[in-house]
Design an enzyme around this catalytic site. Sequence first.
Site, PDB file in Angstrom:
ATOM      1  N   LYS A 151       0.885  -1.172   0.068  1.00  0.00           N
ATOM      2  CA  LYS A 151       0.062   0.021   0.009  1.00  0.00           C
ATOM      3  C   LYS A 151       0.920   1.210  -0.065  1.00  0.00           C
ATOM      4  O   LYS A 151       1.362   1.977   1.015  1.00  0.00           O
ATOM      5  CB  LYS A 151      -0.878   0.062   1.323  1.00  0.00           C
ATOM      6  CG  LYS A 151      -2.281   0.848   1.119  1.00  0.00           C
ATOM      7  CD  LYS A 151      -3.442   0.391   2.202  1.00  0.00           C
ATOM      8  CE  LYS A 151      -4.385   1.562   2.079  1.00  0.00           C
ATOM      9  NZ  LYS A 151      -5.184   1.485   1.039  1.00  0.00           N
TER      10      LYS A 151
HETATM   11  N1  PMP Z   1      -7.958  -2.406  -2.891  1.00  0.00           N
HETATM   12  C1  PMP Z   1      -7.443  -0.995  -2.846  1.00  0.00           C
HETATM   13  C2  PMP Z   1      -6.308  -0.742  -4.069  1.00  0.00           C
HETATM   14  C3  PMP Z   1      -7.405  -0.100  -1.955  1.00  0.00           C
HETATM   15  O1  PMP Z   1      -6.840   0.769  -1.936  1.00  0.00           O
HETATM   16  C4  PMP Z   1      -7.909  -0.754  -0.805  1.00  0.00           C
HETATM   17  C5  PMP Z   1      -8.172   0.338   0.524  1.00  0.00           C
HETATM   18  N2  PMP Z   1      -8.635   1.382   0.177  1.00  0.00           N
HETATM   19  C6  PMP Z   1      -8.641  -1.869  -0.627  1.00  0.00           C
HETATM   20  C7  PMP Z   1      -8.680  -2.677  -1.688  1.00  0.00           C
HETATM   21  C8  PMP Z   1      -9.443  -2.355   0.526  1.00  0.00           C
HETATM   22  O2  PMP Z   1      -8.644  -2.593   1.669  1.00  0.00           O
HETATM   23  P1  PMP Z   1      -8.908  -2.471   3.272  1.00  0.00           P
HETATM   24  O3  PMP Z   1     -10.383  -3.396   3.387  1.00  0.00           O
HETATM   25  O4  PMP Z   1      -7.988  -3.042   4.010  1.00  0.00           O
HETATM   26  O5  PMP Z   1      -9.394  -1.102   3.363  1.00  0.00           O
END
Ligand code: PMP
Length: 286
Positions: A151
């Site tokens: 991320k």
């Molecule tokens: N995929 C992407 C590309 C993201 O940026 C996110 C988070 N915003 C998610 C999936 C979902 O992840 P999470 O449930 O950990 O927020």
Amino acid sequence: MSLKIYIGGKLYDKADAKISVYDHGLLYGDGVFEGIRAYAGKVFRMADHVDRLYDSAKAIHLVIPMSKAEMAEAINSTIKVNNLSDAYVRLVVTRGAGSLGLDPRRTSDPQVIIIADSISLYPAELYETGLKIVTAGTMRNHPGALNPRIKSLNYLNNILAKIEGTNAGCLEALMLNHKGEIAECTGDNIFIIKHGEVHTPSIDSGILEGITRDAVIEIARSIGLQVTERIMDRHDVYTADECFLTGTAAEVIPVVECDARPIGDGTPGPITKDLLKRFHQIAREG
Ligand code: PMP
């Protein structure tokens, strides 16, 4: 009262919360982040978010200048000092300021930034009526180039696809991987329901391992639903009985149309609605 923003152990008023324009986080998108929610004052899956942040940092050779326990404490205290109970927290760690040039050795002092605020990603009525999505032409980053499991502060891949979505009148866009398989949406993971079973792309489809995704898989299994993580293509989405997205900001949101094809009967399905309700209950109970 103005929001207090945490930067490197100190709290600043929002207007004074600034970092250097020489920070490689700004110059090169060199850094990592997390989006986290707190419900009724309690952070949802704190350990998972902190672990993912440190894993992302490790993958980019970034040493975060504090322990995981200190990070969790800093997140909690930033929420508390702002008197927030339901909050959205943006946690950012930049490479730090340095001279121009890509080399991270030119930087020092990674900046840890914690913004505790609120977020409303989609209009409330869409949780009842469902989202329409389109497939973006922009493919998801190749895992061999920039692994979507990291991320990182480089979100242009997702932003380009998001712009394609909004240009087509959709608030989310579906991204395919380099093999044309379903990866994820620009800021959310995707699930479908077919014949009463839950399916979602596996991690090796080149996706972020969403923390909401993991929570929803656990909830679904706990109520006896079969969940399969597998390679999926657009045909699976077009012919699904139900579809929904998961993400920290989005939580669980139904999808009722993809590429102008109604999903199921074109309204949010019963399993989706049940999972959405259960997710809310669990998130609020901690
Ligand atoms: N995929 C992407 C590309 C993201 O940026 C996110 C988070 N915003 C998610 C999936 C979902 O992840 P999470 O449930 O950990 O927020």
